[in-house]
Design a protein around this motif. Structure first.
Motif, short mmCIF file in Angstrom:
data_model
loop_
_atom_site.label_atom_id
_atom_site.label_comp_id
_atom_site.label_asym_id
_atom_site.label_seq_id
_atom_site.Cartn_x
_atom_site.Cartn_y
_atom_site.Cartn_z
N VAL A 532 0.84 -1.20 0.00
CA VAL A 532 0.00 0.00 0.00
C VAL A 532 0.88 1.25 0.00
O VAL A 532 0.65 2.21 -0.76
N ARG A 533 1.89 1.25 0.83
CA ARG A 533 2.82 2.40 0.88
C ARG A 533 3.59 2.55 -0.43
O ARG A 533 3.83 3.66 -0.90
N MET A 534 3.98 1.41 -0.98
CA MET A 534 4.72 1.45 -2.24
C MET A 534 3.86 2.08 -3.33
O MET A 534 4.33 2.90 -4.13
N ALA A 535 2.59 1.69 -3.40
CA ALA A 535 1.70 2.24 -4.40
C ALA A 535 1.51 3.74 -4.22
O ALA A 535 1.52 4.52 -5.18
N ALA A 536 1.33 4.17 -2.95
CA ALA A 536 1.13 5.59 -2.66
C ALA A 536 2.36 6.41 -3.01
O ALA A 536 2.25 7.57 -3.44
N ARG A 537 3.51 5.83 -2.87
CA ARG A 537 4.75 6.55 -3.17
C ARG A 537 4.82 6.98 -4.63
O ARG A 537 5.34 8.04 -4.96
N PHE A 538 4.25 6.15 -5.53
CA PHE A 538 4.33 6.43 -6.96
C PHE A 538 2.97 6.79 -7.56
O PHE A 538 2.79 6.74 -8.78
N ASP A 539 2.01 7.16 -6.70
CA ASP A 539 0.66 7.53 -7.17
C ASP A 539 0.04 6.43 -8.02
O ASP A 539 -0.67 6.69 -9.00
#
Length: 682
Positions: A532-539
C-alpha cells in the motif's frame, strides 16, 4: 577495411550482408556497420487496441518479429550464391535483414556447423536482430584452417569486443561443430563474460554415428560423391518439420496441408545442393576437424566458467545429443538444458523452434554483467502470443470459458476490462487460485484487449536451478518468464511502479496457490501493508480483483498435510523447501511459511472461471499512508475485504449462469458459431 566475398549476384549481397570481415585483425577493428531497416507492421489480436511501447526497449508490445517470412529454401539459395568462387579466409558477416537492434544490445556471434556457410541461423535472423547485434562466421568450402586456428580467430574477435564493451556479455551461439568453437573459446577465456548457446553440440563426435562414415567416404569413388548429400539429409532431421517452419499461423487445416505440400515439394529437390555446399573433400576435412575439436574440448570442460544453455534434440541421427546434454549438464558449473524430444539434428530449421523465445524463457537475455529482471525484459511478440494462447492454451481456454468483468469508477460492473486504467502505474492485487490456474486468462485478456504487459510477481523458487534437469523441456515456467514473470521482492515492485508498469501481486503467494483442503477462496495475507505504501509513493492505482472457478475444474484429494505423512514424499518436500526463499511478513520478524508441494488433484467436468476487477483505488491523494502506519493498515484491510466481497459476489452470481457447464457452452457456441457464450445478467 571490410572485404566482401565474390558474388555472382550483387542483389543477393545487398539483401543478405552488411559487411564481411576477414581473418586479419585490422579488419576486425573497423567501424561498426550502419543499419537501415523499415519498422515492420504490427498485427494486433484486436484491431481497436492502442499502440503500446515497452518503456525500456521501445519495442512495441506484441510486435511482429517476421520470423515466418524466411524458409529453409532461402538457406539453400543463399548458400549456393555464397560458395560461387568462394575463396579467402574465414570472416564475419552481419545479415542485413537483422536491422538495427535496440539500444545497448549485446553482441551475438553465430558459429556454424560443418557446412560453414554461416546461414544456419537464417530462420532466426529477423527475430534475433531486434535485440542482438548479430554476426555470423563464414568458413569458405576450400578453407583448410586447423581447429586451433579457427579458435584463435573467434577468440581474437571476442577479446576485441570485450575490450570495446567490458561490461556487456558476448553471446556465442554454436550449431553442432560451432559448439566446439564456443566451448574452446570459453575454456581459454574464463574471465570474459560469455554466454554460450549450444545446439546439438558436436563435442560428442567421439560417440557419433559419423565415426564409421569417414573411411567409407574416403573410399567412395568420385563419381558417386553426389550421393553424399542424400545420405546426410537422412540424418539431418524431418523434412516435414523443416517445411512446416514457415507455414503461416491461422490457416484452416486444409490450407495448412496445401501450404505444407507446396513447401515440401519445393524443399526436397534442394537437398541435392548439399553436394555443392559440402563437397566430398570438404566433408572429409570437416569430419577430421570434428575429431580434433571434440578431443580438444573434452579435455578442457573443467576450465569453462561461462553461462551455458544446451539445446538437445531427442531424434538426432547424427550425434548423441541427448547424452551429450547430460554430460555437459553434469560437467559444467552453470549449465541449463532444454530438450526437444521430437526434433532432429537440424533443430534451427524446424517448425516451432524460436531461439529468441527460448532465450527469454530461460532468463538468459541480459545487457550487462548480471541479469536485471526489470531493465532486460523484452515484450512478447505476436508470434509468442499466438503460440501460447491461440495454440497451446486453446483447449484450456475453451474448457474454462473465462468471463472477464471490471468495475467502472461509478461502481457499475461491465464486461471486459474497460474499468481497469489504460495507463500505469497500476498494482493489480488479488486472490491466487489453486496452482495459479487463473494466470493464463489474465495475461491473455490484458494483451488481447489492452495490449498491456502484466509483470507478475512470482515465487523465487521458479527462478532457481533446483527445478532444472538434463531433460528439461520448454515448459509453462518458461512461458511465464516470456510473458513478464519476475521474482517477488520489494525492490522489483519499487522499480516497476517507478516505470509506470502494470504489476500483478498476490499477497497470499504460494500459501494461497498451494492451499489445503477446505481452504478454497480463503485469503492468506501477511500482516504487513507495505505494498500500500509502495503504491502511494508512486501515485499508483490499486485494482483489487477476485477469481472463482478452481473448484469447478478439479478436486484437491492429496494436500500438503496428507503428503507430509508419507515418508518418501515428505523428504522430497523438505529438500525442495530448503532451497526456497522465505518471504518476510512483518518487521517484527514473523515469517510467512511458503511451503511448496505438488497437490494431488482429480479433474472434474470443467465448469467456468469468473474474474471481477473491482473499483480502482487512486492513491494520488493518499500520501499520508507513507507515514501513518495505522492509515496504511486500514487501507490494506479495506483492499483485502474488497477482494473477499468480489469473490462472494462471483460465487453467488455464477449460480445464475446458464452456460456455466462446458456442455451448455459447447452447444451454444456450436449453434451460434461464436467463440464464447454469454453469462449471468449484470
Amino acid at each position: 577495411m571490410a572485404l566482401p566475398l565474390p558474388f555472382s549476384s550483387p542483389a543477393l549481397l545487398q539483401r543478405h550482408f552488411h559487411r564481411f570481415l576477414p581473418l586479419r585483425p585490422a579488419a576486425v577493428t573497423g567501424a561498426p556497420p550502419s543499419y537501415s531497416s523499415p519498422t515492420p507492421t504490427v498485427r494486433s489480436p484486436e484491431k481497436t487496441v492502442q499502440r503500446n511501447l515497452d518503456v525500456e526497449t521501445n519495442l512495441e508490445v506484441l510486435y511482429d518479429d517476421l520470423s515466418g517470412s524466411v524458409s529453409v529454401k532461402d538457406y539453400f539459395d543463399a548458400s549456393r550464391e555464397v560458395i560461387k568462387s568462394d575463396g579467402g579466409p574465414p570472416r564475419w558477416f552481419s545479415p542485413l535483414v537483422c536491422g538495427k537492434p535496440i539500444e545497448g544490445a549485446p553482441l551475438l556471434l553465430f558459429l556454424p556447423g560443418i557446412d560453414g556457410t554461416g546461414f544456419g541461423l537464417i530462420l532466426h535472423h529477423k527475430s534475433l536482430g531486434r535485440v542482438f547485434e548479430v554476426r555470423c562466421l563464414h568458413i569458405p568450402i576450400a578453407d583448410r584452417s586447423q581447429f586451433k586456428e579457427l579458435v584463435a580467430f573467434v577468440e581474437y574477435s571476442v577479446k576485441h569486443e570485450h575490450r570495446q564493451s567490458p561490461n556487456k556479455p558476448i553471446y556465442l551461439l554454436g550449431d553442432s561443430f560451432g559448439c566446439c568453437l564456443a566451448l574452446a573459446v570459453a575454456a581459454r577465456n574464463p574471465t570474459i563474460d560469455l554466454v554460450l548457446i549450444l545446439v546439438n553440440p558436436a563435442s560428442s563426435f567421439g560417440r557419433s554415428q559419423l565415426q564409421p562414415l569417414l573411411p567409407v567416404l574416403e573410399a567412395l569413388p568420385s563419381e558417386l560423391h553426389v550421393a553424399v548429400p542424400y545420405l546426410l539429409s537422412f540424418f539431418l532431421g524431418d523434412p516435414v518439420k523443416m517445411a512446416m517452419a514457415t507455414v503461416p499461423d491461422g490457416l484452416s487445416p486444409q490450407q495448412t496441408l496445401d501450404e505444407l505440400s507446396k513447401r515440401l515439394i519445393a524443399l526436397l529437390p534442394r537437398l541435392s545442393d548439399l553436394s555443392d555446399i559440402i563437397p566430398k573433400e570438404t566433408l572429409i576435412w570437416k569430419l577430421e576437424l570434428l575429431k580434433s575439436a571434440s578431443s580438444y574440448v573434452t579435455s578442457r570442460l573443467h576450465a569453462i566458467k561461462a553461462e551455458v544453455l544446451v539445446l538437445a534434440s531427442g531424434k538426432d541421427n547424427l550425434l548423441p545429443s541427448k547424452d551429450e546434454a547430460e554430460r555437459l549438464w553434469s560437467s559444467l558449473k552453470n549449465c541449463s538444458v532444454r530438450y526437444f524430444k521430437d526434433s532432429g539434428h537440424a533443430l534451427l530449421f524446424e517448425n516451432g523452434i524460436n531461439l529468441l523465445t527460448i532465450i527469454k524463457g530461460v532468463n538468459m537475455y541480459r545487457r550487462s554483467k548480471q541479469i536485471d529482471f526489470v531493465e532486460d525484459y523484452l515484450p512478447p511478440t505476436i508470434g509468442e502470443f499466438r503460440k501460447t494462447f491461440e495454440q497451446g492454451d486453446r483447449l484450456f481456454h475453451l474448457a474454462i470459458g473465462p468471463v472477464m468483468l471490471s468495475t467502472l469508477g461509478n461502481g457499475r460492473i461491465v464486461k471486459g476490462l474497460s474499468g481497469v486504467p489504460n495507463k500505469g502505474p497500476v498494482l493489480l492485487v488479488g486472490y491466487h487460485m489453486l496452482m495459479g490456474f487463473e494466470l493464463s486468462s489474465i495475461y491473455e485478456a490484458f494483451l488481447r484487449e489492452k495490449r498491456i504487459i502484466i509483470r507478475g510477481m512470482a515465487h523465487p523458487f521458479l527462478f532457481s536451478n533446483i527445478r532444472e534437469s538434463s531433460r528439461q523441456e520448454f515448459s509453462r515456467f518458461d512461458e511465464l518468464n516470456v510473458f513478464g514473470a519476475l521474482p517477488v521482492s520489494p525492490m522489483n515492485i519499487y522499480r516497476l511502479l517507478q516505470q509506470k508498469s502494470f504489476v500483478l501481486l498476490y499477497p497470499g503467494g504460494a500459501r494461497e496457490a498451494l492451499h489445503r483442503k477446505g481452504e478454497e477462496y480463503k485469503l492468506f495475507w501477511p500482516d504487513q501493508p507495505e505494498f500500500v505504501r509502495m503504491a502511494a509513493r508512486f501515485d499508483a492505482t490499486i485494482v483489487p480483483f477476485g477469481v472463482v472457478g478452481e473448484d469447478d475444474i478439479a478436486e484437491l484429494v492429496l494436500d500438503y498435510n496428507d503428503q507430509t505423512k508419507i515418508p518418501f514424499i515428505r523428504k522430497q518436500i523438505e529438500e525442495i523447501n530448503q532451497h526456497t526463499v522465505r518471504i518476510r511478513a512483518d518487521k517484527s520478524g514473523e515469517v510467512s511459511d511458503q511451503e511448496l508441494y505438488l497437490p494431488g488433484l482429480v479433474p472434474k467436468v470443467p465448469g467456468r472461471f469468473y474474474f471481477l476487477f473491482g473499483k480502482p483505488i487512486e492513491t494520488r491523494e493518499m500520501k499520508s499512508v507513507l507515514r501513518d502506519r495505522e492509515g496504511a493498515n486500514k487501507l490494506y484491510l479495506q483492499i483485502k475485504s474488497e477482494i473477499e466481497n468480489l469473490i462472494s459476489y462471483l460465487k453467488m452470481k455464477r449460480e445464475e449462469d446458464p452456460y456455466r457447464s462446458i456442455f451448455s457452452r459447447a452447444i451454444y457456441q456450436a449453434s451460434w458459431g461464436v467463440e464464447s457464450a454469454p453469462t449471468f445478467e449484470l
